[in-house]
Design a protein around this motif. Sequence first.
Motif, short mmCIF file in Angstrom:
data_model
loop_
_atom_site.label_atom_id
_atom_site.label_comp_id
_atom_site.label_asym_id
_atom_site.label_seq_id
_atom_site.Cartn_x
_atom_site.Cartn_y
_atom_site.Cartn_z
N LEU A 120 0.07 8.08 2.06
CA LEU A 120 0.15 9.33 1.72
C LEU A 120 -0.83 10.07 2.89
O LEU A 120 -1.01 11.19 2.84
CB LEU A 120 -0.63 9.78 0.38
N GLY A 121 -1.51 9.35 3.64
CA GLY A 121 -2.38 9.97 4.64
C GLY A 121 -3.82 10.45 4.31
O GLY A 121 -4.46 11.19 4.91
N SER B 105 1.76 -5.34 -9.25
CA SER B 105 3.11 -5.11 -8.86
C SER B 105 3.39 -3.86 -8.23
O SER B 105 4.54 -3.46 -8.03
CB SER B 105 4.18 -5.42 -10.13
N LEU B 106 2.48 -2.90 -8.22
CA LEU B 106 2.69 -1.59 -7.74
C LEU B 106 3.47 -1.63 -6.35
O LEU B 106 4.30 -0.54 -6.43
CB LEU B 106 1.31 -0.77 -7.75
N PRO C 157 7.30 1.51 0.06
CA PRO C 157 7.57 0.52 1.34
C PRO C 157 6.23 0.73 2.12
O PRO C 157 6.06 1.34 3.40
CB PRO C 157 8.48 1.78 2.03
N LEU C 158 5.25 -0.15 1.57
CA LEU C 158 4.01 -0.24 2.31
C LEU C 158 4.30 -0.89 3.50
O LEU C 158 4.86 -2.07 3.61
CB LEU C 158 2.96 -0.85 1.31
N VAL C 159 3.59 -0.52 4.48
CA VAL C 159 3.61 -1.16 5.83
C VAL C 159 2.24 -1.90 6.25
O VAL C 159 1.21 -1.35 6.29
CB VAL C 159 3.79 -0.21 7.09
N GLU C 160 2.08 -3.39 6.33
CA GLU C 160 1.18 -3.92 6.40
C GLU C 160 0.75 -4.56 7.90
O GLU C 160 1.77 -4.88 8.61
CB GLU C 160 1.05 -5.41 5.57
N THR C 161 -0.17 -4.72 8.10
CA THR C 161 -0.69 -5.21 9.45
C THR C 161 -0.36 -6.77 9.56
O THR C 161 -0.33 -7.38 8.47
CB THR C 161 -2.23 -5.04 10.19
N GLY C 162 -0.35 -7.32 10.68
CA GLY C 162 -0.22 -8.90 10.82
C GLY C 162 -1.22 -9.63 9.90
O GLY C 162 -0.92 -10.58 9.23
N TYR D 171 -0.22 -7.84 -2.01
CA TYR D 171 -0.17 -7.01 -1.03
C TYR D 171 -1.70 -7.05 -0.37
O TYR D 171 -2.85 -7.08 -1.37
CB TYR D 171 0.02 -5.57 -1.10
N CYS D 172 -2.06 -6.68 1.06
CA CYS D 172 -3.36 -6.51 1.42
C CYS D 172 -3.49 -5.29 2.04
O CYS D 172 -2.59 -5.06 3.04
CB CYS D 172 -3.68 -7.68 2.18
N VAL D 173 -4.42 -4.21 1.89
CA VAL D 173 -4.65 -3.01 2.55
C VAL D 173 -6.12 -2.94 3.08
O VAL D 173 -7.01 -3.35 2.32
CB VAL D 173 -4.18 -2.00 1.83
#
Length: 290
Positions: A252-253, A142-143, A148-153, A173-175
């Motif tokens: 965080l980059g 659940s993290l 506000p994670l931005v994910e690709t399509g 979520y997928c990253v």
Amino acid sequence: MPIAESELILNKDGSIYHLNLLPDHLSETIITVGDPERVPSVSQHFDSIETKIHKREFVTHVGYYKGKRISVISTGMGTDNIDILMNELDALVNVDLVTREPRPLEERINLRIVRVGTSGSLQADIPVGSMLASEHAVGLDSLMQFYPLVETGLEVEVATGIQQALQLPYRPYCVRGSDLLREQLGFDMVKGNTLTCPGFYGPQGRVLRLDLRLPNLIQEFQQYRHQSAEGEFRLTNFEMETAGYYALGRMLGHEVLSLNAIVANRATGEFATNSEQVINDLIQKTLDRL
């Protein structure tokens, strides 16, 4: 504006609260391991060790390997600990701990963080003893409900597909991790998509005395496929931290990569008889390529 004392907590010596580190204690290249006892398994290869610090499950050794300064830090298990680790590592290099002011954008430091850990394979064709570099990570935890994670399509499509396949009441979520580090460190390893689970037993389909709400969980993991222009996406292995690393690293980059020593295969029911040798071989390869 300075960050409040209640938000950025420091120890009496000025070190960051959980990691107990000062900025000078940290190198820009970091190896992380889950087990605190595995830290000396990495640092034993160093030419010299300049710092050893221990607080809770966070054990840190800093030293030199073939002239390169490297930190190795243990995290314990789970993405809750990765939330602490990643935020505090970033604060050490990108916040002035005296003024409590974030550093200007042009002065920010991008860390190179490599998780070296054990993992279980979901697919019969990824055998025990393999080394796997995680291209993507899918978080069942659940993290990311709190960031506000931005994910690709593609990432949204994969996560939504897994939600539907497992009939989950929330979307995972997928990253994607660092392509740069994967090409440097994992170019000859199995390329995989890692499932990060919020537990070791039920969330990974293990049954001892408790039944599962999703009795076919392992089969659903194994059979999930997503077709896209980039090819077929399947889940290759699972563990308990990688998705947290990748998501926080993106926001965080920092460059982050997860390298996995496959010590179990859930499709064949095998467990490595030489699991320590498998992880030690991965540690040595990682150090040599850094």
